[in-house]
Design a protein around this motif. Structure first.
Motif, PDB file in Angstrom:
ATOM      1  N   LEU A  48      35.751  30.718 -43.274  1.00 43.63           N
ATOM      2  CA  LEU A  48      35.381  29.518 -44.012  1.00 43.63           C
ATOM      3  C   LEU A  48      34.214  29.794 -44.946  1.00 43.63           C
ATOM      4  N   SER A  49      34.073  28.959 -45.956  1.00 36.25           N
ATOM      5  CA  SER A  49      32.851  28.990 -46.752  1.00 36.25           C
ATOM      6  C   SER A  49      31.684  28.599 -45.856  1.00 36.25           C
ATOM      7  N   TRP A  50      30.482  28.968 -46.258  1.00 33.99           N
ATOM      8  CA  TRP A  50      29.317  28.657 -45.426  1.00 33.99           C
ATOM      9  C   TRP A  50      29.155  27.151 -45.192  1.00 33.99           C
ATOM     10  N   PRO A  51      29.247  26.281 -46.182  1.00 36.23           N
ATOM     11  CA  PRO A  51      29.131  24.848 -45.901  1.00 36.23           C
ATOM     12  C   PRO A  51      30.200  24.341 -44.942  1.00 36.23           C
ATOM     13  N   ASP A  52      31.430  24.833 -45.095  1.00 35.48           N
ATOM     14  CA  ASP A  52      32.506  24.402 -44.200  1.00 35.48           C
ATOM     15  C   ASP A  52      32.280  24.904 -42.779  1.00 35.48           C
ATOM     16  N   TYR A  53      31.732  26.116 -42.654  1.00 39.60           N
ATOM     17  CA  TYR A  53      31.477  26.651 -41.323  1.00 39.60           C
ATOM     18  C   TYR A  53      30.376  25.857 -40.623  1.00 39.60           C
ATOM     19  N   ARG A  72      21.625  33.093 -54.174  1.00 41.60           N
ATOM     20  CA  ARG A  72      23.004  32.791 -54.564  1.00 41.60           C
ATOM     21  C   ARG A  72      23.522  31.743 -53.586  1.00 41.60           C
ATOM     22  N   THR A 113      33.163  38.289 -40.157  1.00 45.00           N
ATOM     23  CA  THR A 113      33.579  38.532 -41.529  1.00 45.00           C
ATOM     24  C   THR A 113      34.494  39.747 -41.588  1.00 45.00           C
ATOM     25  N   ASN A 132      24.202  29.775 -49.149  1.00 43.57           N
ATOM     26  CA  ASN A 132      23.984  31.105 -48.635  1.00 43.57           C
ATOM     27  C   ASN A 132      23.405  31.028 -47.225  1.00 43.57           C
ATOM     28  N   TYR A 172      34.323  43.721 -51.776  1.00 50.15           N
ATOM     29  CA  TYR A 172      32.994  43.417 -51.244  1.00 50.15           C
ATOM     30  C   TYR A 172      31.993  44.489 -51.658  1.00 50.15           C
ATOM     31  N   LYS A 175      41.434  31.756 -41.473  1.00 44.27           N
ATOM     32  CA  LYS A 175      40.751  32.420 -42.573  1.00 44.27           C
ATOM     33  C   LYS A 175      39.265  32.077 -42.514  1.00 44.27           C
ATOM     34  N   ASP A 234      19.389  28.532 -58.025  1.00 44.06           N
ATOM     35  CA  ASP A 234      20.678  29.206 -57.841  1.00 44.06           C
ATOM     36  C   ASP A 234      20.859  30.215 -58.972  1.00 44.06           C
TER      37      ASP A 234
END
Length: 353
Positions: free
Chosen positions: A243-248, A36, A193, A39, A123, A241, A62
């Protein structure tokens, strides 16, 4: 036995099919990896392994958007990276005889996480849908299960599992200038998280004491919803907040932190976690302070800071790092060496390639 452990026992668990076999890896024509995306689990464990020069050809799929009709199963070994869905399990059923094998990778005790008090309802439902319910069909196909740590492998059953530790790609390690800033202000961070409420509770009085003792310290924390409440009344605290994984990944590649706090309290979920937070600490060029937990103590480098979860010990060590630039640098370099050692000693997907 605790109530949580009793509940977790009744949820689906992975196991191999009755006549499972790990065929000669040399016979694997190619690998299809279902994930997914984007990731972090895929990036930590599979990106470098699949792109290695001696690995078979591979295809990354994906699970949210692939077209089953266009995916050729002949001779492929299928890797399920943590999650699946109905489309994936149906494709496996339709193509089972064409495949050279199927493996599932797990980096968490999913059942324990689902019944954890810290996990939000949203979650939990997501994990049930993506990771637990698919097991009813996935278990009919599994020839191999990979687990991220020996403790997780033992929990699943060592006869079912092969331990697959993290393998950070070279570009994930980063090139941060180490935590030797001469700037008077020191930035301390906790990035976690929403399922780490216990760690937020543990850190809050520690950080409060440090901020009161040193006026040159700023603190940033990733916290959403319930976790944010622990921090909202403290001065010099920035609540971000998650972050999404790419942003992190992008943020950790362009900025530096002085000190990274990485607590992990003992629990059914945490005891089998992997040391991937050390990769993030190195990427930020930070001096890390880690709980002396199985996740961080079993793979460590001389010079790293590993502490029991005692408030006074954490406060004293943080203040020592705030006041001592050379100690920050030493700790940051130690974690960087460890992550480089992770990257230089890959455990392959199969017993041999």
């Amino acid at each position: 036995m605790k109530v949580m452990e009793r509940l977790a026992r009744f949820l689906p668990h992975p196991h191999l099919k009755p006549q499972s076999e790990i065929r000669d890896p040399k016979a694997v024509e190619r690998i299809i990896c279902f994930a997914r995306l984007p990731n972090p689990t895929f990036d930590y464990y599979f990106a470098a392994r699949l792109s290695a020069p001696d690995a078979p050809p591979y295809e990354i799929v994906d699970i949210k958007s692939f077209d089953p009709e266009k995916l050729d199963a002949r001779g492929a070994f299928v890797v399920i990276c943590r999650y699946a869905n109905r489309k994936v399990t149906h494709w496996l059923t339709q193509n089972d005889r064409k495949l050279s094998g199927v493996g599932l990778f797990l980096d968490d005790d999913i059942a324990a996480t689902v019944v954890s008090e810290d996990a939000s309802l949203r979650y939990r439902l997501a994990l049930i849908k993506r990771a637990l319910l698919p097991l009813y069909k996935l278990n009919r196909h599994l020839d191999l299960i990979w687990a991220s740590t020996p403790i997780l492998a033992a929990r699943i059953g060592m006869n079912h599992c092969r331990v697959l530790p993290p393998l950070p790609p070279a570009d994930m390690i980063g090139n941060a200038v180490f935590s030797g800033s001469t700037d008077r202000r020191i930035t301390i961070a906790y990035h976690a998280t929403a399922i780490h409420l216990a760690e937020h509770r543990f850190l809050q009085p520690i950080v409060k004491a440090v901020l009161q003792a040193r006026d040159n310290v700023d603190f940033e924390v990733f916290a959403a919803r319930r976790a944010a409440d622990y921090w909202k009344d403290l001065e010099r605290v920035t609540i971000k907040k998650p972050l999404s994984w790419p942003d992190y990944l992008a943020e950790s590649g362009r900025r530096q932190l002085d000190i990274m706090l990485v607590p992990l309290l003992a629990s059914l979920v945490n005891d089998c976690r992997s040391p991937t937070k050390k990769i993030e600490t190195a990427r930020f060029g930070a001096a890390g302070i880690f709980s002396a937990s199985p996740a961080y103590a079993t793979i460590a480098e001389p010079g790293e800071l590993l502490l029991p979860n005692e408030e006074s010990r954490w406060i004293g060590t943080i203040l020592d790092l705030v006041d001592n630039r050379s100690k920050r640098l030493e700790a940051a370099l130690a974690t960087r060496r460890l992550v480089q050692r992770m990257a230089a000693n890959p455990v392959p997907l199969f017993p041999r390639f």
